[in-house]
Design an enzyme around this catalytic site. Structure first.
Site, PDB file in Angstrom:
ATOM      1  N   LYS A 149      67.725  35.611-102.350  1.00 21.23           N
ATOM      2  CA  LYS A 149      67.402  36.779-102.058  1.00 21.23           C
ATOM      3  C   LYS A 149      68.054  37.796-101.363  1.00 21.23           C
ATOM      4  CE  LYS A 149      62.529  36.254-103.534  1.00 21.23           C
ATOM      5  NZ  LYS A 149      61.756  34.973-103.206  1.00 21.23           N
ATOM      6  N   PHE A 154      56.058  28.238-101.761  1.00 18.62           N
ATOM      7  CA  PHE A 154      56.541  28.579-103.331  1.00 18.62           C
ATOM      8  C   PHE A 154      58.061  28.360-102.750  1.00 18.62           C
ATOM      9  CE2 PHE A 154      58.775  31.672-105.922  1.00 18.62           C
ATOM     10  CZ  PHE A 154      58.261  31.267-107.085  1.00 18.62           C
ATOM     11  N   ASP A 176      62.970  26.265 -96.412  1.00 18.91           N
ATOM     12  CA  ASP A 176      63.241  27.354 -97.584  1.00 18.91           C
ATOM     13  C   ASP A 176      63.195  28.572 -96.972  1.00 18.91           C
ATOM     14  OD1 ASP A 176      62.958  29.054 -99.581  1.00 18.91           O
ATOM     15  OD2 ASP A 176      61.516  27.808-100.662  1.00 18.91           O
TER      16      ASP A 176
HETATM   17  C1  PLP Z   1      61.603  34.028-104.334  1.00 14.82           C
HETATM   18  C2  PLP Z   1      61.502  32.693-103.631  1.00 14.82           C
HETATM   19  C3  PLP Z   1      62.347  31.275-104.164  1.00 14.82           C
HETATM   20  C4  PLP Z   1      62.846  31.372-105.528  1.00 14.82           C
HETATM   21  O1  PLP Z   1      63.893  32.285-105.491  1.00 14.82           O
HETATM   22  P1  PLP Z   1      64.514  32.724-107.024  1.00 14.82           P
HETATM   23  O2  PLP Z   1      65.531  33.280-106.646  1.00 14.82           O
HETATM   24  O3  PLP Z   1      63.558  33.562-107.935  1.00 14.82           O
HETATM   25  O4  PLP Z   1      64.713  31.250-107.740  1.00 14.82           O
HETATM   26  C5  PLP Z   1      62.162  30.279-103.415  1.00 14.82           C
HETATM   27  N1  PLP Z   1      61.642  30.176-102.236  1.00 14.82           N
HETATM   28  C6  PLP Z   1      60.775  31.200-101.610  1.00 14.82           C
HETATM   29  C7  PLP Z   1      60.215  31.024-100.191  1.00 14.82           C
HETATM   30  C8  PLP Z   1      60.794  32.519-102.182  1.00 14.82           C
HETATM   31  O5  PLP Z   1      60.486  33.514-101.687  1.00 14.82           O
END
Ligand code: PLP
Length: 403
Positions: A254, A140, A225
């Site tokens: 986050k 994700f 990521d």
């Molecule tokens: C939450 C998340 C995102 C997206 O972040 P947003 O601030 O909602 O755009 C991307 N990568 C990972 C691994 C995430 O957990």
């Protein structure tokens, strides 16, 4: 003084775009790891706003940073730089492999920057053919069209017309698939160094090492990521530091803002040099307010006591979940690292993660799920021990109503 309009949960269905299905209660106030709703009912927060509120709600140092900066300067744009952004970038450089920082406002935007930079770097250095992005099933990376396409769930990316091209997905932790697909056409590999939304799946150490080695052999960039795993979540400041594998580009968001929207992309000077003036940008990215808050958060997260405390709390959470499992026999696996914890439901409980989340809400506990079969906990990194015990007691009561 204007009187504020009275609102409740039903207003959501009237006026909000229905892409979410929020719980029935509406929280109005939080302190530490406790939250209160409109009725004054108290909740223990094991969700932490999905791995965001890493210092709990309204931490005094964060309130102070926000209040102080709010009296000085909120916004300038990229036509000028500002002190909080320069301080925050310097700290991120000091604490990581990175030499350069680009600020955004969310995880998706940080990833969008990472992917565009990787494509531009490959085009500049190796030519127009090297465009493949290799990513992972169940990964994700956010909801912009490029990032959601790189994410490994077609249910999120289908139905919006033609997708950004040359994105390949392979199973996570599958070294054979990796060897079969990574080639000289691969521009970058994008991966979470522990899959969060995909069900709390840790990488095998040999797998991450293979990814790094094959990226080097084929001149592909490795993008981690760390939007969910970063800023102390796994017990290291960034998860790559606990894996012994260093990426070329890292995205974070986050917990970086501990509840205030901010994201960042970190990389080396050599790679960053391909984002020349005008090639990429963001209006709000690196604004003084967000950077001042993130500075305060990072100062607390990087303290050795904070990082050590995460590992202590991990033990308490996992032991508590084990005790519940001995009593109710509901989990087949309890896993994760630091305060990114997942409990997978066994055969008898398939598909019931959301039932547990709803029952927990009724018993005054905020939880998360990761898919239909994994209960996920991403609490504050400084959640008090007594809140952990009380939250687990409430989870016990909630599960009892479901058996
Ligand atoms: C939450 C998340 C995102 C997206 O972040 P947003 O601030 O909602 O755009 C991307 N990568 C990972 C691994 C995430 O957990």
């Amino acid at each position: 003084m204007t009187t504020e309009m009275k609102v409740d949960r039903s207003v959501f269905d009237d006026v909000m775009v229905p892409c979410y299905s929020p719980m029935e209660f509406v929280p109005v106030e939080g302190k530490g790891s406790r939250v209160w709703d409109q009725e004054g009912k108290e909740y223990i927060d094991f969700a932490g706003g999905i791995a965001v509120s890493c210092l709990g709600h309204c931490h005094p140092a964060m309130v102070e940073a926000l209040t102080e900066q709010s009296k000085k300067l909120w916004h300038l744009s990229n036509v000028m730089t500002n002190e909080p952004a320069l301080r925050l970038a310097s700290k991120l450089v000091e604490h990581t492999f990175a030499e350069k920082v680009f600020f955004a406002n969310s995880g998706a935007e940080a990833n969008e920057a990472a992917l565009k930079l990787a494509r531009r770097y490959a085009a500049d250095v190796y030519g127009a053919e090297k465009t493949e992005i290799l990513a992972f099933v169940q990964g994700f990376h956010g909801r912009t069209f490029f990032t959601v396409t790189v994410g490994g769930q077609t249910s999120y990316s289908d139905g919006f017309g033609p997708k950004p091209a040359d994105v390949t997905h392979i199973p996570y932790n599958d070294i054979d698939a990796l060897k079969a697909h990574l080639s000289d056409n691969t521009c970058a590999v994008m991966m979470e160094p522990l899959q969060g939304e995909g069900g709390i799946v840790s990488p095998d150490p040999e797998f991450v090492q293979q990814v790094r080695q094959l990226c080097d052999e084929h001149n592909a960039l490795l993008i981690f990521d760390e939007v969910q795993t970063g800023n102390g979540r796994t017990g290291d400041l960034y998860a790559y530091q606990g894996l012994g594998v260093t990426p070329d580009i890292l995205s974070t968001a986050k917990s970086l803002g501990a509840g205030f929207p901010i994201g960042a992309m970190l990389t080396t000077t050599a790679i960053a040099s391909h984002f020349k003036v005008g090639v990429h940008g963001s209006t709000y990215g690196g604004n003084p307010l967000g950077c001042a808050v993130a500075n305060a958060a990072l100062d607390i997260i990087t303290q050795p006591e904070t990082l050590a405390g995460i590992k202590e709390r991990e033990v308490l959470f996992k032991a508590g979940l084990e005790r519940l499992n001995q009593k109710y026999h509901i989990f087949s696996d309890i896993r994760g690292k630091g305060l990114l914890v997942g409990a997978e439901l066994n055969e008898a409980w398939q598909g019931r993660a959301r039932d547990i989340l709803v029952a927990a809400g009724k018993h005054g506990l905020m939880l998360l799920v990761a898919g239909a079969n994994v209960v996920r906990l991403t609490p504050s990194l400084v959640i008090p021990e007594q809140d952990i015990e009380e939250g687990l007691a409430r989870l016990d009561k909630a599960i009892a109503t479901l058996v």
